[in-house]
Design an enzyme around this catalytic site. Structure first.
Site, PDB file in Angstrom:
ATOM      1  CB  CYS A 246      -0.755   0.501   1.492  1.00 11.90           C
ATOM      2  SG  CYS A 246      -2.056  -1.029   0.960  1.00 11.90           S
TER       3      CYS A 246
ATOM      4  NE  ARG B 202       4.697   1.385   0.522  1.00  9.51           N
ATOM      5  CZ  ARG B 202       5.521   1.770   1.641  1.00  9.51           C
ATOM      6  NH1 ARG B 202       6.531   2.176   1.359  1.00  9.51           N
ATOM      7  NH2 ARG B 202       5.062   1.256   2.330  1.00  9.51           N
TER       8      ARG B 202
ATOM      9  CD1 TRP C 125       0.721  -6.109  -2.451  1.00  7.09           C
ATOM     10  CD2 TRP C 125       0.438  -6.961  -0.049  1.00  7.09           C
ATOM     11  NE1 TRP C 125       0.965  -7.503  -2.066  1.00  7.09           N
ATOM     12  CE2 TRP C 125       1.048  -7.742  -1.143  1.00  7.09           C
ATOM     13  CE3 TRP C 125      -0.514  -6.874   0.710  1.00  7.09           C
ATOM     14  CZ2 TRP C 125       0.884  -9.293  -0.984  1.00  7.09           C
ATOM     15  CZ3 TRP C 125      -0.491  -7.683   1.643  1.00  7.09           C
ATOM     16  CH2 TRP C 125       0.800  -9.408   0.453  1.00  7.09           C
TER      17      TRP C 125
ATOM     18  CG  ASN D 240       0.253   1.036   3.998  1.00  6.75           C
ATOM     19  OD1 ASN D 240      -0.194   0.253   4.191  1.00  6.75           O
ATOM     20  ND2 ASN D 240       1.818   1.399   4.366  1.00  6.75           N
ATOM     21  N   GLY D 241      -2.293  -0.130   6.232  1.00  5.38           N
ATOM     22  CA  GLY D 241      -2.107  -0.643   7.113  1.00  5.38           C
ATOM     23  C   GLY D 241      -3.850  -2.005   7.508  1.00  5.38           C
TER      24      GLY D 241
ATOM     25  CD  GLU E 266      18.616 -12.999  -0.513  1.00  9.33           C
ATOM     26  OE1 GLU E 266      18.136 -13.824   0.223  1.00  9.33           O
ATOM     27  OE2 GLU E 266      18.453 -12.515  -1.496  1.00  9.33           O
TER      28      GLU E 266
ATOM     29  CE  LYS F 165      16.058 -11.765  -4.077  1.00 10.89           C
ATOM     30  NZ  LYS F 165      16.571 -11.447  -3.410  1.00 10.89           N
TER      31      LYS F 165
ATOM     32  CD  GLU G 132      12.348 -12.098  -4.447  1.00  8.94           C
ATOM     33  OE1 GLU G 132      13.589 -12.153  -3.973  1.00  8.94           O
ATOM     34  OE2 GLU G 132      11.604 -11.094  -3.624  1.00  8.94           O
TER      35      GLU G 132
ATOM     36  CG  HIS H 109      19.121 -37.502   5.635  1.00  2.68           C
ATOM     37  ND1 HIS H 109      18.806 -38.437   6.416  1.00  2.68           N
ATOM     38  CD2 HIS H 109      20.230 -37.153   5.875  1.00  2.68           C
ATOM     39  CE1 HIS H 109      19.965 -38.522   6.471  1.00  2.68           C
ATOM     40  NE2 HIS H 109      20.993 -37.876   6.435  1.00  2.68           N
TER      41      HIS H 109
ATOM     42  CE  LYS I 124      12.721  -2.764  -1.579  1.00  4.86           C
ATOM     43  NZ  LYS I 124      13.482  -4.737  -2.231  1.00  4.86           N
TER      44      LYS I 124
HETATM   45  C1  F6R Z   1      13.403 -10.890  -0.593  1.00  4.91           C
HETATM   46  C2  F6R Z   1      13.187  -9.475  -0.300  1.00  4.91           C
HETATM   47  C3  F6R Z   1      11.630  -9.742   1.262  1.00  4.91           C
HETATM   48  C4  F6R Z   1      12.529  -9.129   2.203  1.00  4.91           C
HETATM   49  C5  F6R Z   1      12.172  -9.200   3.532  1.00  4.91           C
HETATM   50  C6  F6R Z   1      12.423  -8.108   4.663  1.00  4.91           C
HETATM   51  O1  F6R Z   1      14.172 -10.640  -2.424  1.00  4.91           O
HETATM   52  O2  F6R Z   1      12.958  -8.748  -0.432  1.00  4.91           O
HETATM   53  O3  F6R Z   1      12.032 -10.971   1.201  1.00  4.91           O
HETATM   54  O4  F6R Z   1      14.161  -9.288   2.422  1.00  4.91           O
HETATM   55  O5  F6R Z   1      10.639  -9.002   3.283  1.00  4.91           O
HETATM   56  O6  F6R Z   1      11.938  -7.010   4.429  1.00  4.91           O
HETATM   57  P1  F6R Z   1      12.891  -5.886   4.943  1.00  4.91           P
HETATM   58  O7  F6R Z   1      14.321  -6.593   4.717  1.00  4.91           O
HETATM   59  O8  F6R Z   1      12.575  -4.759   4.578  1.00  4.91           O
HETATM   60  O9  F6R Z   1      13.231  -6.146   7.026  1.00  4.91           O
END
Ligand code: F6R
Length: 610
Positions: A2, A27, A75, A101-102, A483, A487, A490, A506, A605
């Site tokens: 949002c 976002r 969102w 937002n919230g 990681e 990546k 997502e 296992h 984001k």
């Molecule tokens: C993955 C990604 C998310 C953030 C997670 C935490 O690429 O960006 O997994 O790492 O949502 O977000 P922050 O770091 O803003 O607390």
């Protein structure tokens, strides 16, 4: 998650709102809307889908003239993405208009209360309850501030709000609790926004709103109040970073630009903290005695930030011999953690607004623990509430998938672990010097990797139709695999899993069949022969293997189908180099599949809800 923008001033509001919302697209959202006061009425347009639809529906804002307005990208949480559920929401007479937002957690109870008093709801959202509740109290008080504070006392949950009252055409009302909101001030008018990039083009003077604060904006003035309607004095922060930092700068996508900004992000995070060959982290606010006394470190974060914690465990335990626990913030906050006598809690977050991480921070403080925040966004909630904050100087990160903030978080952990190791005398002087030198070389080595991205692109193009991809590694290589896998999934929507290489047999190895792609990370010398054995295990079952290692391990070519070599560094920092080809791989798979690289579906984001 949002986005909110509001403007009151000398210019036409709608184009400014649309522009600001565009800057907040990163976002994540699934519908959008704006409301503008045209002098006598508040007119509104809202649509599901992309902002482009809203721009078309309003003729780029020209169809909604007026100099006061609020806008929103939604969102979905309560109710599907639709025109009706999109914000703004309003009371029956369209005289009170709200963007939010919230999450209003007690909205069911409030809704019932309002329905019993004759209020009718048109949407499925929790936000609509705010519009009717404001109406309820405004009709009793005829005072917008009083109505707003009443509502704030009644609602439970989180909110950042932008509100227009038709009876008060020269003001925007706003308030926040646990969802981000800033107020911007300029010669040509004043703004509210969820984040700085939305208004940076117009002003650099920004007020960060605290929890349960209210801002009332007019064309020439901004007044702040607490929930008791008492005035609050606030000072503006001058935003230093450049507007270009939030633009693509010639790259096709923010993600690619941010991957390429990683060497700079590491330099900015590391170099100012090394003075005369010694690591100095003033923000840590801990004496050597206190560092020596730490008996446990607890690292708490979400997503990629959590993965930096998984890596940091190996680094801290190896360099400083302190036991480290790493938790997902969403689990930690409810698991009743056991603290040591001298525990240091570290909360890691790019945005500084992640609801679970913020709650974990508060939970720790409620147990009397001191919290160190490793945060990227200056002035964010976690940065302000932590007892001390170490900023990662990655700059604004726009693409939803994190890259440069992740790398800067790793660098921050290396600095901390080295500092702790030095003070606790668990690393020798010569090792300390060598590690610092390696750390300062990392940006250059990253540049070397990034010089030629074609081999990864070509390789990625072969796997655009893959259904499952596995990432394996041991120790730090396992942390990097986590990681790499996140990546990929997502932004490419390909199912992927990361496994500790020794654990595959296992159970999960049964999923390996002819042609399954397995990405094997093998940067750790001590573990190298073990990982090679695991590669052979999957090869025997038909896997196609991409290996990531350094030049010393050329023999890996005998067991892998494609090898990517990274420059040599010490065992602790190798992950920072290995992650680059994995980020590029995910980028090119997403690109090749024609997906929205910077704004993957369903993701936001800044995850400001639980
Ligand atoms: C993955 C990604 C998310 C953030 C997670 C935490 O690429 O960006 O997994 O790492 O949502 O977000 P922050 O770091 O803003 O607390």
């Amino acid at each position: 998650m949002c986005g909110i923008v509001g403007y009151i001033g000398d210019e036409q509001a709608a184009p400014i709102l649309l522009n600001g919302l565009t800057k907040l697209e990163y976002r994540g959202y699934d519908s959008a809307g704006i409301a503008v006061f045209d002098g006598s009425e508040i007119r509104m347009e809202k649509v599901s889908g992309r902002l482009q639809r809203l721009k078309e529906a309003t003729d780029n804002g020209k169809a909604l003239p007026g100099m006061v307005g609020i806008g929103h990208t939604r969102w979905a949480t309560h109710g599907c993405p639709s025109d009706t559920n999109a914000h703004p929401h309003f009371n029956k007479e369209h005289s009170i208009i709200v963007v939010h937002n919230g999450i209003i957690e007690n909205f069911t109870k409030l809704k019932l209360h309002l329905e019993n008093r004759g209020y009718q709801f048109v949407s499925e959202t929790d936000t609509e309850v705010l519009a009717h509740l404001l109406d309820y109290y405004y009709k009793r008080t005829r005072n917008p501030l009083a109505a707003l504070t009443k509502v704030m006392q009644k609602v439970e949950g989180s909110y950042a709000l932008g509100i227009l009252f038709r009876d008060h055409p020269d003001s925007i009302y706003s308030a926040r609790k646990d969802s981000p909101l800033i107020v911007g001030q300029s010669e040509r008018g004043n703004f509210i926004a969820s984040d700085v990039p939305a208004i940076l083009q117009y002003t650099r003077e920004v007020f960060y709103m605290e929890n349960e604060e209210i801002a009332v904006l007019t064309r020439d003035d901004i007044k702040f109040y607490n929930v008791d309607e008492e005035p609050v004095e606030k000072t503006a922060t001058h935003i230093e970073w450049d507007v270009n930092a939030a633009e693509k700068g010639g790259y096709e996508h923010f993600l690619l630009k941010e991957i390429y900004e990683q060497p700079r992000a590491i330099r900015d995070t590391v170099n100012p903290r090394i003075k005369d060959g010694q690591i100095e982290i003033e923000e840590l606010q801990m004496t050597d005695e206190e560092i020596k006394g730490i008996d446990k470190i607890m690292i708490v974060a979400c997503g990629s930030a959590y993965h930096t914690g998984v890596m940091a465990k190996y680094v801290f335990e190896g360099m400083a011999r302190v036991p480290v626990e790493v938790d997902l913030a969403s689990e930690y906050r409810y698991r009743d953690p056991i603290f040591g006598r001298n525990t240091l809690v570290i909360v890691v977050s790019q945005s500084g607004e992640t609801a679970d991480s913020l709650a974990a921070l508060r939970e720790s403080q409620a147990h009397g623990q001191k919290v160190l925040g490793i945060v990227n966004v200056v002035g964010s909630s976690i940065a302000r509430e932590a007892d001390s904050v170490m900023y990662t100087w990655a700059g604004p990160e726009i693409s939803v998938a994190t890259t440069k903030a992740y790398s800067a978080q790793l660098a921050a952990f290396y600095l901390l672990a080295l500092k702790f190791g030095r003070v606790r005398k668990t690393i020798s002087d010569s090792d300390y010097e060598a590690y610092i030198s390696d750390l300062q070389k990392l940006p250059e080595q990253m540049e070397e990797i990034l010089k030629d991205r074609q081999p990864i692109q070509r390789f990625a193009n072969r796997y655009l139709a893959a259904e499952h991809i596995f990432f394996i590694g041991r120790g730090i290589d396992y942390a990097i695999s986590l990681e790499g896998s996140l990546k990929l999934k997502e932004i490419s929507y390909i199912h992927s899993e990361a496994y500790a290489a020794g654990e595959l047999k296992h159970g999960t190895i049964s999923l390996i069949e002819d042609g399954t792609l397995v990405v094997a990370v093998a940067t750790q010398e001590k573990l190298y022969p073990k990982t090679v054995s695991n590669i052979v295990e999957v090869k025997t079952r038909g896997a196609f293997v991409m290996a990531l290692t350094n030049e010393d391990n050329k023999d890996i070519e005998k067991v892998s189908d494609f090898t990517f070599y990274i420059p040599k560094t010490n065992r602790y920092f190798a992950g920072s180099l290995a992650v680059l080809p994995l980020q590029l791989f995910a980028y090119y798979v997403s690109l090749g599949r024609g997906l929205d690289v910077d704004k993957p579906r369903n993701l936001a984001k800044s995850v400001t809800v639980e």
